[in-house]
Scaffold this motif. Structure first.
Motif, PDB file in Angstrom:
ATOM      1  N   MET A   1       0.848  -1.188   0.000  1.00  0.00           N
ATOM      2  CA  MET A   1       0.000   0.000   0.000  1.00  0.00           C
ATOM      3  C   MET A   1       0.887   1.242   0.000  1.00  0.00           C
ATOM      4  SD  MET A   1      -2.869   1.022   2.812  1.00  0.00           S
ATOM      5  CE  MET A   1      -3.253   2.718   3.172  1.00  0.00           C
ATOM      6  N   ALA A   2       0.773   2.083  -1.027  1.00  0.00           N
ATOM      7  CA  ALA A   2       1.613   3.275  -1.159  1.00  0.00           C
ATOM      8  C   ALA A   2       0.912   4.467  -0.508  1.00  0.00           C
ATOM      9  CB  ALA A   2       1.896   3.548  -2.625  1.00  0.00           C
ATOM     10  N   ARG A   3       1.165   4.646   0.754  1.00  0.00           N
ATOM     11  CA  ARG A   3       0.447   5.670   1.510  1.00  0.00           C
ATOM     12  C   ARG A   3       0.899   7.093   1.203  1.00  0.00           C
ATOM     13  NH1 ARG A   3       0.761   2.900   7.379  1.00  0.00           N
ATOM     14  NH2 ARG A   3       2.566   1.870   6.426  1.00  0.00           N
ATOM     15  N   LEU A   4       2.043   7.242   0.529  1.00  0.00           N
ATOM     16  CA  LEU A   4       2.533   8.580   0.187  1.00  0.00           C
ATOM     17  C   LEU A   4       2.741   8.728  -1.321  1.00  0.00           C
ATOM     18  CD1 LEU A   4       5.165   9.123   3.038  1.00  0.00           C
ATOM     19  CD2 LEU A   4       2.780   9.859   2.994  1.00  0.00           C
ATOM     20  N   GLU A   5       2.007   7.983  -2.088  1.00  0.00           N
ATOM     21  CA  GLU A   5       2.174   7.995  -3.540  1.00  0.00           C
ATOM     22  C   GLU A   5       2.038   9.415  -4.091  1.00  0.00           C
ATOM     23  OE1 GLU A   5       3.326   6.533  -6.966  1.00  0.00           O
ATOM     24  OE2 GLU A   5       2.941   5.174  -5.274  1.00  0.00           O
ATOM     25  N   GLY A   6       3.056   9.853  -4.849  1.00  0.00           N
ATOM     26  CA  GLY A   6       3.023  11.164  -5.486  1.00  0.00           C
ATOM     27  C   GLY A   6       3.381  12.330  -4.595  1.00  0.00           C
ATOM     28  N   LYS A   7       3.655  12.087  -3.323  1.00  0.00           N
ATOM     29  CA  LYS A   7       3.978  13.166  -2.394  1.00  0.00           C
ATOM     30  C   LYS A   7       5.454  13.561  -2.512  1.00  0.00           C
ATOM     31  CE  LYS A   7      -0.070  13.028  -0.161  1.00  0.00           C
ATOM     32  NZ  LYS A   7      -1.042  14.148  -0.192  1.00  0.00           N
ATOM     33  N   ILE A   8       5.702  14.852  -2.295  1.00  0.00           N
ATOM     34  CA  ILE A   8       7.076  15.359  -2.193  1.00  0.00           C
ATOM     35  C   ILE A   8       7.345  15.581  -0.707  1.00  0.00           C
ATOM     36  CG2 ILE A   8       8.707  17.141  -2.877  1.00  0.00           C
ATOM     37  CD1 ILE A   8       7.557  15.473  -5.205  1.00  0.00           C
ATOM     38  N   ALA A   9       8.294  14.846  -0.174  1.00  0.00           N
ATOM     39  CA  ALA A   9       8.555  14.870   1.268  1.00  0.00           C
ATOM     40  C   ALA A   9       9.989  15.278   1.552  1.00  0.00           C
ATOM     41  CB  ALA A   9       8.279  13.496   1.880  1.00  0.00           C
ATOM     42  N   LEU A  10      10.149  16.226   2.439  1.00  0.00           N
ATOM     43  CA  LEU A  10      11.467  16.699   2.870  1.00  0.00           C
ATOM     44  C   LEU A  10      11.745  16.164   4.269  1.00  0.00           C
ATOM     45  CD1 LEU A  10      13.945  18.629   2.699  1.00  0.00           C
ATOM     46  CD2 LEU A  10      12.459  20.438   3.550  1.00  0.00           C
ATOM     47  N   VAL A  11      12.893  15.518   4.431  1.00  0.00           N
ATOM     48  CA  VAL A  11      13.287  14.963   5.730  1.00  0.00           C
ATOM     49  C   VAL A  11      14.648  15.511   6.103  1.00  0.00           C
ATOM     50  CG1 VAL A  11      13.728  12.876   7.070  1.00  0.00           C
ATOM     51  CG2 VAL A  11      11.998  12.838   5.253  1.00  0.00           C
ATOM     52  N   THR A  12      14.731  16.219   7.218  1.00  0.00           N
ATOM     53  CA  THR A  12      16.017  16.727   7.673  1.00  0.00           C
ATOM     54  C   THR A  12      16.685  15.702   8.593  1.00  0.00           C
ATOM     55  OG1 THR A  12      15.209  17.868   9.666  1.00  0.00           O
ATOM     56  CG2 THR A  12      15.092  19.073   7.567  1.00  0.00           C
TER      57      THR A  12
ATOM     58  N   ALA B   1      13.236   8.367   5.815  1.00  0.00           N
ATOM     59  CA  ALA B   1      13.367   8.602   4.379  1.00  0.00           C
ATOM     60  C   ALA B   1      13.181   7.312   3.591  1.00  0.00           C
ATOM     61  CB  ALA B   1      14.726   9.218   4.071  1.00  0.00           C
ATOM     62  N   ARG B   2      13.772   6.227   4.059  1.00  0.00           N
ATOM     63  CA  ARG B   2      13.639   4.944   3.367  1.00  0.00           C
ATOM     64  C   ARG B   2      12.182   4.454   3.402  1.00  0.00           C
ATOM     65  NH1 ARG B   2      18.735   2.643   2.424  1.00  0.00           N
ATOM     66  NH2 ARG B   2      20.450   3.583   3.599  1.00  0.00           N
ATOM     67  N   VAL B   3      11.530   4.616   4.542  1.00  0.00           N
ATOM     68  CA  VAL B   3      10.129   4.201   4.662  1.00  0.00           C
ATOM     69  C   VAL B   3       9.246   5.045   3.742  1.00  0.00           C
ATOM     70  CG1 VAL B   3       8.144   4.154   6.232  1.00  0.00           C
ATOM     71  CG2 VAL B   3      10.359   3.267   6.992  1.00  0.00           C
ATOM     72  N   PHE B   4       9.462   6.345   3.732  1.00  0.00           N
ATOM     73  CA  PHE B   4       8.680   7.222   2.864  1.00  0.00           C
ATOM     74  C   PHE B   4       8.839   6.815   1.399  1.00  0.00           C
ATOM     75  CE2 PHE B   4       7.975  11.458   5.337  1.00  0.00           C
ATOM     76  CZ  PHE B   4       7.386  10.748   6.371  1.00  0.00           C
ATOM     77  N   ALA B   5      10.069   6.528   0.989  1.00  0.00           N
ATOM     78  CA  ALA B   5      10.305   6.138  -0.401  1.00  0.00           C
ATOM     79  C   ALA B   5       9.577   4.845  -0.733  1.00  0.00           C
ATOM     80  CB  ALA B   5      11.803   6.004  -0.657  1.00  0.00           C
ATOM     81  N   ARG B   6       9.590   3.885   0.195  1.00  0.00           N
ATOM     82  CA  ARG B   6       8.865   2.630  -0.038  1.00  0.00           C
ATOM     83  C   ARG B   6       7.368   2.863  -0.157  1.00  0.00           C
ATOM     84  NH1 ARG B   6      12.453   0.330   3.927  1.00  0.00           N
ATOM     85  NH2 ARG B   6      10.784   0.335   5.481  1.00  0.00           N
ATOM     86  N   GLU B   7       6.893   3.929   0.482  1.00  0.00           N
ATOM     87  CA  GLU B   7       5.463   4.249   0.442  1.00  0.00           C
ATOM     88  C   GLU B   7       5.105   5.173  -0.717  1.00  0.00           C
ATOM     89  OE1 GLU B   7       3.008   3.028   2.194  1.00  0.00           O
ATOM     90  OE2 GLU B   7       4.214   1.780   3.522  1.00  0.00           O
ATOM     91  N   GLY B   8       6.038   5.389  -1.648  1.00  0.00           N
ATOM     92  CA  GLY B   8       5.714   6.096  -2.874  1.00  0.00           C
ATOM     93  C   GLY B   8       6.099   7.550  -2.949  1.00  0.00           C
ATOM     94  N   ALA B   9       6.649   8.105  -1.882  1.00  0.00           N
ATOM     95  CA  ALA B   9       7.031   9.523  -1.895  1.00  0.00           C
ATOM     96  C   ALA B   9       8.343   9.732  -2.650  1.00  0.00           C
ATOM     97  CB  ALA B   9       7.188  10.048  -0.468  1.00  0.00           C
ATOM     98  N   THR B  10       8.483  10.919  -3.213  1.00  0.00           N
ATOM     99  CA  THR B  10       9.790  11.401  -3.637  1.00  0.00           C
ATOM    100  C   THR B  10      10.385  12.105  -2.429  1.00  0.00           C
ATOM    101  OG1 THR B  10       9.134  11.694  -5.943  1.00  0.00           O
ATOM    102  CG2 THR B  10      11.036  12.964  -5.171  1.00  0.00           C
ATOM    103  N   VAL B  11      11.507  11.617  -1.939  1.00  0.00           N
ATOM    104  CA  VAL B  11      12.065  12.098  -0.680  1.00  0.00           C
ATOM    105  C   VAL B  11      13.275  12.985  -0.941  1.00  0.00           C
ATOM    106  CG1 VAL B  11      12.903  11.449   1.595  1.00  0.00           C
ATOM    107  CG2 VAL B  11      11.342   9.931   0.379  1.00  0.00           C
ATOM    108  N   VAL B  12      13.250  14.167  -0.352  1.00  0.00           N
ATOM    109  CA  VAL B  12      14.398  15.063  -0.413  1.00  0.00           C
ATOM    110  C   VAL B  12      15.131  14.955   0.922  1.00  0.00           C
ATOM    111  CG1 VAL B  12      15.220  17.407  -0.792  1.00  0.00           C
ATOM    112  CG2 VAL B  12      13.148  16.602  -1.961  1.00  0.00           C
TER     113      VAL B  12
END
Length: 252
Positions: A1-12, A23-34
């Protein structure tokens, strides 16, 4: 289940610890992670490993204590991707459990600059874009130290993060923008290795330890990332201004 599909997420603080795992979890959930941190080599490694696993990631090298650094980071995200959907303010430094009487002005200013002021500046910069798009989720990483269970500077800065979180939530309630916080308990990272702990104040850790249950398990960076993911996803779309402690009940 891609809970962040298409999202742009910034992680400091994304080069290690809770930030890297998030960051790794967000990417697995479909986000583009900065990914944002000071160590470029580590950022490149995390980015490349995310890409190798099929995820999407980019990075920005930044020392967030610079007066214009936070604006530059957000501007870079907007220039590259056109929007920002999720902001995770995870970057932070410890104060080695220094009590009030042994906290120097230099240490106080350094910890507050990273652990509170940079959070404020990144929120301020990101909110301008989130408000324009009428959507966004901010997750600020506070700490159980906000209850006084750390040194004077760290406890004060992390308590300030909670107040800032609630202030932002109040301002933007019902406007599509949410702001929540997690309060990690003891979690194995580079900041609390045995070598790092050996440099801490000799008395204050023992004093604070009297006030929580040391018999419960330590949370993992994965435990922390799961809570952050919940706040980032639409599963928490009706939740704002809340603080979630992740510590196996050590500070109940």
């Amino acid at each position: 289940m891609a809970r962040l599909e298409g999202k742009i997420a910034l992680v400091t603080g994304a080069s290690s610890g809770i930030g890297e795992t998030t960051a790794r979890v967000f990417a697995r959930e479909g986000a583009t992670v900065v990914l944002v941190a000071r160590r470029e080599a580590r950022l490149v490694k995390v980015r490349d490993e995310i890409a190798a696993a099929g995820g999407k990631a980019d990075y920005v090298v930044a020392d967030l204590t610079g007066p214009c650094a936070c604006d530059r980071v957000i501007d870079t995200v907007i220039e590259r991707f056109g929007r920002i959907d999720v902001l995770v303010n995870n970057a932070g430094i410890p104060d080695k459990h220094m009590p009030t009487t042994r906290t120097t002005d230099e240490l106080w200013n350094q910890v507050v600059a990273v652990d509170l002021t940079s959070v404020f500046r990144l929120c301020r910069a990101a909110l301008k874009h989130m408000e324009a798009q009428s959507s966004g989720s901010i997750i600020n990483i506070s700490s159980i130290g906000a209850r006084g269970l750390a040194g004077a500077a760290y406890s004060s800065a992390k308590a300030g993060v909670i107040a800032l979180t609630r202030n932002i939530a109040i301002q933007f309630a019902g406007k599509g923008i949410r702001c929540n916080a997690t309060l990690p308990g003891p979690t194995p990272t580079e900041l609390n290795t045995p070598e790092a702990l050996a440099t801490f104040d000799p008395q204050m850790p023992g004093i604070t330890a009297r006030h929580f249950d040391l018999s419960v398990p330590e949370a993992t960076t994965g435990d922390q990332a799961a809570a952050i993911l919940f706040f980032a996803s639409d599963e928490s779309k009706a939740i704002t201004g809340q603080c979630l402690t992740v510590d196996h009940g050590a500070t109940l």
